[in-house]
Each structure stands twice: as C-alpha cells, then as structure tokens.
Design a protein around this motif. Structure first.
Motif, short mmCIF file in Angstrom:
data_model
loop_
_atom_site.label_atom_id
_atom_site.label_comp_id
_atom_site.label_asym_id
_atom_site.label_seq_id
_atom_site.Cartn_x
_atom_site.Cartn_y
_atom_site.Cartn_z
N LEU A 1 -7.53 6.77 -14.97
CA LEU A 1 -8.98 6.79 -14.85
C LEU A 1 -9.61 6.82 -16.22
CD1 LEU A 1 -9.45 9.50 -12.08
CD2 LEU A 1 -10.21 7.15 -11.88
N ARG A 2 -10.90 6.57 -16.26
CA ARG A 2 -11.62 6.71 -17.52
C ARG A 2 -11.48 8.15 -18.03
NH1 ARG A 2 -18.07 5.38 -18.34
NH2 ARG A 2 -18.12 5.62 -20.60
N GLU A 3 -11.41 9.11 -17.09
CA GLU A 3 -11.31 10.52 -17.47
C GLU A 3 -9.92 10.92 -17.96
OE1 GLU A 3 -12.57 9.31 -14.72
OE2 GLU A 3 -14.58 10.13 -14.41
N GLY A 4 -8.91 10.05 -17.75
CA GLY A 4 -7.57 10.38 -18.20
C GLY A 4 -6.51 9.78 -17.30
N VAL A 5 -5.27 10.13 -17.59
CA VAL A 5 -4.13 9.62 -16.84
C VAL A 5 -3.52 10.77 -16.05
CG1 VAL A 5 -1.88 8.50 -16.99
CG2 VAL A 5 -3.70 7.87 -18.59
N PHE A 6 -3.22 10.52 -14.77
CA PHE A 6 -2.68 11.54 -13.90
C PHE A 6 -1.33 11.10 -13.36
CE2 PHE A 6 -7.27 11.64 -13.79
CZ PHE A 6 -7.58 12.98 -13.95
N SER A 7 -0.35 11.98 -13.44
CA SER A 7 0.98 11.68 -12.90
C SER A 7 0.99 11.93 -11.40
CB SER A 7 2.03 12.60 -13.54
OG SER A 7 2.07 12.43 -14.93
N ARG A 8 1.81 11.15 -10.70
CA ARG A 8 1.98 11.43 -9.27
C ARG A 8 2.84 12.67 -9.12
NH1 ARG A 8 4.70 7.15 -5.25
NH2 ARG A 8 6.55 7.86 -6.35
N VAL A 9 2.34 13.64 -8.42
CA VAL A 9 3.05 14.90 -8.27
C VAL A 9 3.64 15.06 -6.87
CG1 VAL A 9 1.68 16.08 -10.01
CG2 VAL A 9 0.89 16.10 -7.65
N GLN A 10 3.23 14.18 -5.97
CA GLN A 10 3.70 14.33 -4.59
C GLN A 10 3.53 13.01 -3.86
OE1 GLN A 10 1.69 17.52 -2.52
NE2 GLN A 10 1.96 16.56 -0.53
N SER A 11 4.57 12.62 -3.11
CA SER A 11 4.46 11.42 -2.29
C SER A 11 3.84 11.77 -0.95
CB SER A 11 5.84 10.81 -2.06
OG SER A 11 6.39 10.36 -3.27
N GLN A 12 3.18 10.80 -0.34
CA GLN A 12 2.61 10.98 1.00
C GLN A 12 3.34 10.03 1.95
OE1 GLN A 12 1.02 13.63 1.02
NE2 GLN A 12 -1.18 13.29 0.85
N HIS A 13 3.64 10.49 3.10
CA HIS A 13 4.35 9.66 4.08
C HIS A 13 3.57 9.62 5.38
CE1 HIS A 13 7.81 9.51 1.41
NE2 HIS A 13 7.73 10.83 1.28
N MET B 1 0.82 -1.21 0.00
CA MET B 1 0.00 0.00 0.00
C MET B 1 0.86 1.26 0.00
SD MET B 1 -3.38 -0.82 2.33
CE MET B 1 -2.64 -1.71 3.69
N VAL B 2 1.99 1.20 0.67
CA VAL B 2 2.88 2.37 0.73
C VAL B 2 3.35 2.76 -0.68
CG1 VAL B 2 5.16 3.15 1.51
CG2 VAL B 2 3.60 1.99 3.10
N ARG B 3 3.47 1.78 -1.57
CA ARG B 3 3.92 2.08 -2.93
C ARG B 3 2.89 2.88 -3.73
NH1 ARG B 3 5.58 -3.57 -3.06
NH2 ARG B 3 3.97 -3.99 -4.62
N TYR B 4 1.64 2.88 -3.27
CA TYR B 4 0.56 3.53 -4.02
C TYR B 4 0.23 4.93 -3.51
CZ TYR B 4 -0.29 -1.38 -5.29
OH TYR B 4 -0.16 -2.67 -5.72
N ILE B 5 0.57 5.24 -2.28
CA ILE B 5 0.11 6.51 -1.70
C ILE B 5 0.78 7.70 -2.37
CG2 ILE B 5 -0.44 5.44 0.52
CD1 ILE B 5 2.17 6.53 1.64
N GLY B 6 0.05 8.80 -2.42
CA GLY B 6 0.56 10.02 -3.04
C GLY B 6 -0.57 10.88 -3.57
N VAL B 7 -0.18 12.01 -4.16
CA VAL B 7 -1.13 12.93 -4.79
C VAL B 7 -0.90 12.86 -6.29
CG1 VAL B 7 -1.84 15.33 -5.04
CG2 VAL B 7 -1.23 14.44 -2.78
N TYR B 8 -1.99 12.71 -7.02
CA TYR B 8 -1.94 12.56 -8.47
C TYR B 8 -2.74 13.69 -9.13
CZ TYR B 8 -0.48 7.83 -7.19
OH TYR B 8 0.17 6.75 -6.65
N GLY B 9 -2.14 14.29 -10.16
CA GLY B 9 -2.83 15.35 -10.88
C GLY B 9 -2.87 16.64 -10.08
#
Length: 469
Positions: A457-469, A389-397
C-alpha cells in the motif's frame, strides 16, 4: 522550455547575400516565448486556498539558473508574516537525497563499500541489522519496518542511541526480498555516515554538502535555523483553520530521514549542480558518478511504474523522465522534482503537515517541458478466475492496520483501512478497491509458492500472516 537564439555575423568575413539568407531562415523559425509565470502564481494561490495551507515557497530552475522564486501566503497564521524564497522550511523526506549523497560521497572516497555489511563500520548494532548493506538502506530494500517519531531528543547522541535500540525483530521481510519504504533505514544510513567520518551526522552534511554547494542557511539544527527567517509549521487535523504546531516537532534520532531546514534559494543551488554535471558557478561541488548513483534505478516499487535510486524516486511523467522526492512531516511538506534531460526542476515548500501543491508543480512542468497529453482514462479491469483469487486471500499485517482479502459469492473482497469493497484487478500485480469513503490502490507480490506473500500500500508493505480458506 524556452531557448535564446543568437545570430553572430562578422560582416568582414561574409557577404551580404548569405547574411540575408541566414536572417530569413532565422526569422522563419518558430520563436519561443518566455513562460508566463503569472499562470503559475494563480495556480499556487488557488491551491493554497483549496488545501487550507497557510503558505508556500515555489522555485523553478532552468539550465543553470533559478528563473522563478516566490513566496505565497503567510509563514505564521498568528503574525501574518509573508513567505519569502529565502525563508527556511523543514523538508521532511526530501532530506533523504542529501543523506544518500553524503554516504555515497564517503564511499567514493574509499571510506566504505556500499555492498559490505554496515557492522564492519558502525558498532553497537544488533547482529541482523549489522549484516545489512548501505545499498539496501539507501534503496529501501533492507526489509525493515517503517516508523517516524516526530518528537524526541535534540542532542547528537540521540541518533546512535536510536539505531542501537533497534533489534533483530525489526524486520518484516528478508533483506533484499522486496522494496519497502523505511525511514529507519535512513536513520541507519545517517549513523553509518557518523561512524565512517567520525563526526555528528549534521556536521558531516554541513561540511560535505551545504558549505561546498553554497547552501548558506541550510541546516539540521533547530537552534541554527531559528536565527534565520523561518516558516512555522502548521496543522489542520480536525480543525477548520490551520494552527501553529506547538511545541516545534524535533527528534535528532530521526534527522537523517527527514529533518533538513532549507529554502527555495538554497535548494536551487543543489538542483542546479545536480543537473549540470555537479557544477555550479564554475565550481565542481558534486561528482558526476555520485549523481549517476543517486538517479539510477536500484529497486522497483511493486505494482507501480516507479523505481527508486538512492534517495530519489524515478518515473516517466507524461513522457518526461523525472527524478524526485517529496517530504511530509509534522508542520511541513516539500517536493523537489527534476527533469535532468531538460535541466528543469520545480521546488515546492509548504508549512502544513504533509502538505503538497501538486497542481502547482504540474503547472510549472507545463510551462517549461514538452509534456505528453494527460491520459484521463485508467487501465481497464482484468477478469480473475477463482483459482487465481484463491492465491490472494489471507490476512496481511496486524492491528491496527490488519487487512483481510477474502472471497464471497465468487467476488474478491478487501477489508481494512476503513474500506470493505470488491477488488478490481488492473495489472499483473495491481489492484484497487473502492469503498464509500475512499479508494485503496495496492499491489500483491507472490512468494515462491505462487501465493501472495506481501500486500503493498501507499502506507507501507504488509506481510501475509495468515491464510484464509
């Protein structure tokens, strides 16, 4: 799918006994009956009512013929004029298969190479965009952002001005890194067509596709479309009843991604040629190699069984291989779904923003194809460790589409798109989150460090812009 069986017997060459044996064998074979298109009509009428759609035109192709074509509902809620199969609708993104066909045709003539930088042929582009290839544009692997502007200019110069205004910061990912649906990629493909053939995009498609195929009324130009029977676009956003879209949405700078006007009658001719080796009425109008290029998988949609060719999505639907594209734009929606192995296609055009008649399309398939039974249950949830789960956390878009994935009390949470809910893993990169108002299905694509780099997403692809810890 029904077949006609013929028994040709020359009585001068065969004896009566063999004839009788042949006849008995023939009679014992299960006889296929003609599909009951009345069932399709009932489903279409019901679906129009369910989806609050004013009208639709539906066509079914079998072999080299349009075996069913009918209009349903009204073309204009204000006049009540009925829809007919020869009536023009604006397609939306179904246009992309035609843009791809025109560009690949030019490549087959040696006027460009699909794997060379487009800047070699089209001038005035920013350096990074000039380095893209036609292959990347047509397969949605260019790493470009997505956009669709319904209203704009109406002149032929608008396309060149629109794509030349795109800058090097219009990328969200390196070219070739990930599949991501991008309308601007097809604007660029259209501009490349203009540059290579030295004619406006609309004229190239007219001369190289519409006329040879016999699509007599198909056009990109509103002032030509309005001289034929034309369905008016409608919208229902925030309303109980559909209203006519005024002014009529048009933007020549976006034409190659979704603006063809066509009818069931005309589109059936393209479909027939596509599924019959490029031939219609004994005339070769598309090359077999072109058809193969468009319908071969060139990219995988992350977290999905879908693949993308050039202007066509590719998937197995209930055991049958389909190539298709849908369209959604202001006032209209469309679908062309083909099963080439069975020489079957269904064409659906509707006059409501983003409209589709999915139940009607499926009913047409059920009438004509050997479909597998529907699978009612979805994939079972897969357990996730906290390390995973830690590998997935973050802010996207970014706002207004900012999405956050976080861990709370040992549970992975999705926050965004109006949803805040626990995440369920459904496959290697497939996930789902169900909130109070909707379910969001998405994929997470890892980068070189193993952490999620993109959220799809169906609406598009979002890059991870920030990691969450």
């Amino acid at each position: 799918m029904f077949r006609k069986r013929f028994l040709l017997i020359n009585s001068r060459l065969v004896s009566l006994a063999p004839v009788l044996l042949l006849w008995v064998a023939f009679a014992q074979q299960p006889q296929s009956s003609k599909p009951d298109f009345g069932e399709l009509e009932k489903v279409a009428l019901a679906e129009l009512a369910e989806t609050n759609t004013p009208g639709a035109a539906v066509g079914v192709v079998s072999g080299d013929r349009l075996v069913f074509a009918k209009g349903f509902g009204v073309s204009n809620v204000e006049t009540g004029a009925p829809v007919t199969p020869d009536m023009l609708f604006r397609l939306g993104s179904t246009t992309k298969m035609f843009t791809a066909a025109a560009l690949v045709t030019l490549a087959e003539e040696g006027k460009l190479k699909l794997d060379e930088p487009i800047g070699k042929y089209a001038k005035g582009l920013s350096p990074k965009i000039a380095g893209l290839t036609a292959h990347q544009l047509l397969s949605h692997t260019a790493g470009l952002n997505d956009d669709a502007t319904m209203f704009g200019r109406h002149d032929d110069e608008a396309l060149a001005d629109t794509v030349r205004a795109l800058k090097d910061d219009f990328f969200f990912a390196p070219p070739g890194r990930i599949w991501s649906y991008s309308n601007p990629g097809y604007w660029l493909a259209g501009y490349l067509i203009e540059a290579v053939d030295d004619k406006p995009y609309a004229d190239v498609l007219e001369e190289r596709l519409f006329k040879p195929i016999g699509m007599r009324r198909t056009t990109l130009r509103p002032t030509m479309a309005m001289t034929w029977p034309l369905a008016q676009g409608h919208d229902v956003s925030g309303r109980d009843k559909p209203v006519v879209v005024r002014p009529f949405a048009d933007n020549a700078g976006n034409w190659p991604a979704g603006s063809i006007f066509s009818s069931v009658d005309d589109l059936s001719r393209f479909v027939i040629a596509f599924m019959n080796g490029g031939q219609i009425e004994g005339k070769q109008v598309l090359s077999p190699s072109l058809i193969k290029q468009l319908s071969s998988p060139h990219a995988d949609e992350p977290g999905s069984e879908w693949k993308y060719g050039y202007g066509l999505g590719i998937i197995k639907n209930r055991g049958v291989l389909m190539v298709e594209h849908g369209g959604a734009r202001s006032g209209f929606g469309s679908l062309i779904r083909m099963a080439p192995d069975h020489r079957f296609a269904v064409i659906i055009l509707v006059n409501r923003t983003g409209g589709s008649l999915s139940k009607s399309a499926e009913k047409a398939m059920e009438l004509m194809l050997p479909l597998e039974a529907k699978v009612e249950s979805g994939p079972k949830p897969i357990a996730m460790t906290e390390v995973e789960m830690v590998r997935y956390i973050g802010v996207y878009g970014a706002q207004p589409n900012r999405i956050e994935i976080a861990i709370k009390d040992g549970t992975l949470l999705f926050k965004g798109m109006g949803v805040e809910a626990p995440i369920v893993k459904l496959g290697e990169s497939r996930f789902s989150a169900t909130g109070s108002s909707r379910t969001v299905d998405f994929a997470l694509v890892p980068g070189s460090d193993g952490k999620a780099e993109f959220l799809v997403l169906r609406e598009g692809v979002f890059s991870r812009v920030q990691s969450q810890h």
